[in-house]
Write an enzyme that holds these catalytic residues in place. Structure first.
Site, mmCIF file in Angstrom:
data_model
loop_
_atom_site.group_PDB
_atom_site.id
_atom_site.type_symbol
_atom_site.label_atom_id
_atom_site.label_comp_id
_atom_site.label_asym_id
_atom_site.label_seq_id
_atom_site.Cartn_x
_atom_site.Cartn_y
_atom_site.Cartn_z
ATOM 1 N N ASN B 379 0.826 -1.206 0.000
ATOM 2 C CA ASN B 379 0.000 0.000 0.000
ATOM 3 C C ASN B 379 0.860 1.255 0.000
ATOM 4 O OD1 ASN B 379 -1.974 1.927 0.273
ATOM 5 N ND2 ASN B 379 -3.053 0.908 1.925
ATOM 6 N N ASP B 380 1.494 1.532 1.125
ATOM 7 C CA ASP B 380 2.242 2.773 1.223
ATOM 8 C C ASP B 380 3.405 2.840 0.231
ATOM 9 O OD1 ASP B 380 0.530 3.556 3.208
ATOM 10 O OD2 ASP B 380 1.793 2.810 4.829
ATOM 11 N N VAL B 381 3.992 1.702 -0.102
ATOM 12 C CA VAL B 381 5.169 1.725 -0.988
ATOM 13 C C VAL B 381 4.790 1.956 -2.448
ATOM 14 C CG1 VAL B 381 6.554 0.267 0.522
ATOM 15 C CG2 VAL B 381 5.215 -0.789 -1.302
#
Lengths: 93, 453
Positions: B379-381
């Site tokens: 997600n964040d990456v």
């Protein structure tokens, strides 16, 4: 004496920086578990503490230290080997 | 026997050097293990040592270690490395303590070293146990834990550690109680240091604790005036620090920010309102047609793949795609997962050839040429807010630019935001489509479509 020890500490830290910065990121997990096993080197101190008869309490501390250091050493090297074995036989292409 | 120590130290260095290539890495590990064996033999041969307790300890420790190493699942590697760091720290702490117990009249430099060994070892121990518990979600959640006045409490704890250290150094022979207090303080500091750190930041913490476990061993080397302990310990210390730095860079955050900010505890409310539009979603059945038609596909795995244990079915899908003459690659973000290299190990376990694993910086320029980017539990990456939204908490973090691919499929359980609680504008982009559900099940359904075809 202490200056010699500090000298060795600093030189090997630099050596460590040189060595580790060449490890590719795909091997970082085995690097961690492998270096983790190396930190079990404290087993050397643990053996001395558990072995030289210097009262029961010191022996007990040493005995516990041997157990934990040994989990670290054996578990660390074996699991690293398990991982690296998976990396290795990828040559089928 | 000093000569054996020198050989052992050389073998450690060689072993680490051989880790720089996957082809020699396994032998390197064996070389390092032989070094350890030599070091132990050299110590046992020193004389004046009774073997009973040593032998018992070695047998018990070896059995536990071996069972653990063979039983652990590859998805659990972060937990295992975390707890083993702790054991190393604990062993060093006990060595320091035992040494003081035997030689209370040691010279000042040794006394200082003893205190440092106990302190670093103790912090490493409880910090690692808590990191382990957070990763395994045993008894505690993986969320960061903050409370009012946390920094003040931490400051007081540190001040106390320094104060006890000074008293201990000035009057070592009458300060047994102070050492015990130092031990207790170290154990408490370890807990408080890891409490505010959340699951997604664990890669940094594990690296740092890895470094500490080495430093504790090096400190024990100062206590025993043993060169080889210092060499081995500082190699590990350096290794952990380098990895820590790499992880921080990959998140575009300072170490201080990771350690003290409780990242992810407060975020999420701010950016929620800004999410625009509606995310599209399709069924695995429809996704199959897109994948079947694609000429090039990049898998982008994240922690979600580990949680779902989906690495094997990913490989199965990749095999079908390759049989369909689609080019398959895997894009690996440095902080994907819960420890450095976590994704590489999982994919290696699933038999993915390592030349298909591409690092972030190498894959990003290729992204515009990729037909489908398949995001699995990451997600964040892959959050483009890191590139586009200056107000985002992760702004500036290098990401895998999946949104530059022609099509992006995101395998995700729900629209819930990622660990850091940050909204992901990727999901609302025109070329992005969600496939909701358990990643493993979704992939299995797509694979069965391939089989049926």
């Amino acid at each position: 004496m202490i200056s010699v020890l500090v000298f060795i500490f600093i030189i090997s830290a630099f050596l460590g920086f040189e060595l580790i910065s060449k490890v590719p990121s795909q091997l970082h997990t085995p690097l961690m578990s492998g270096s983790n096993a190396i930190s079990g080197i404290t087993i050397v101190g643990a053996i001395v503490a558990a072995g030289v008869a210097h009262g029961e309490f010191a022996t007990a501390l040493g005995f516990l230290a041997v157990i934990f250091a040994m989990i670290n050493v054996v578990g660390g090297y074996l699991v690293t080997d398990r991982m690296l074995a998976m990396f290795r036989h990828k040559k089928k292409k | 026997m000093e000569w054996l120590y020198i050989i052992a130290a050389v073998l450690f260095v060689l072993g680490l050097k051989m880790l720089s290539s996957p082809d020699s890495a396994r032998r390197g590990n064996v070389v390092s293990a032989v070094g350890m064996l030599l070091a132990m033999v050299a110590t046992l041969l020193k004389g004046g040592i009774s073997f009973t307790w040593i032998a018992a300890g070695i047998v018990i420790g070896s059995v536990i270690g071996a069972l653990w190493a063979y039983r652990v699942k590859m998805t659990q590697m972060p937990e295992m490395v975390a707890i083993f760091n702790g054991f190393g720290g604990l062993a060093s702490m006990l060595v320091g303590w035992a040494e003081y117990h035997m030689h209370r009249d040691a010279p000042t430099s040794t006394i200082v070293s003893i205190y440092l060994t106990v302190l670093i070892g103790g912090v490493t121990f409880t910090g690692s146990v808590l990191a382990f518990a957070k990763l395994a979600e045993i008894g505690v959640s993986g969320k960061p834990f903050m409370f009012r006045g946390q920094h003040i409490v931490n400051g007081l704890l540190l001040a106390g550690a320094v104060l006890f250290g000074v008293i201990f150094t000035l009057a070592p022979e009458s300060s047994y109680a102070i050492l015990i207090l130092g031990v207790v303080l170290a154990l408490v500091i370890g807990v408080f240091a890891v409490l505010p750190i959340g699951g997604a930041d664990m890669p940094v913490v594990i690296c740092l604790l890895n470094s500490y476990s080495g430093l504790a061993a090096a400190a024990a080397g100062f206590v025993l005036a043993n060169n080889m302990l210092i060499v081995a310990g500082s190699l590990v210390g350096a290794s952990g620090i380098i990895l820590t730095e790499i992880m921080c860079k990959a998140m575009n955050r300072s170490l201080a920010n990771v350690l003290f900010s409780g990242f992810g505890a407060a975020a999420g409310t701010l950016s929620r309102a800004r999410a625009k539009g509606e995310a599209k979603s399709i069924s695995p059945h429809d996704a199959y047609f897109a994948l079947e038609a694609a000429r090039s596909i990049v898998f982008v795995p994240g922690y979600g793949m580990a949680v779902a244990q989906a690495q094997h079915v990913v490989k199965e899908l990749a095999d079908h795609l390759e049989a369909n003459s689609t080019e398959v690659k895997y894009a690996i973000h440095p902080v994907a997962g819960r420890m450095p290299g976590h994704m590489n190990v999982l994919l290696a376990e699933a038999d993915v050839p390592y030349d298909q694993l591409v690092e972030m910086n190498a894959i990003n320029p290729l992204m515009p040429t990729i037909d489908v980017a398949l995001v699995i539990g990451a997600n964040d990456v892959v959050n483009p807010a890191a590139r586009e939204d200056k107000s985002s908490p992760i702004y500036g973090m290098p990401i895998i630019n999946v949104d530059h691919a022609h099509t992006v499929f995101v395998l995700k359980r729900s629209m819930a935001s990622g660990f850091a609680g940050i909204e992901n504008p990727l999901f609302f982009k025109d070329n992005a489509t969600m496939i909701f559900g358990d990643a493993k099940k979704t992939l299995q359904e797509i694979v069965s479509e391939f089989k049926a075809a």
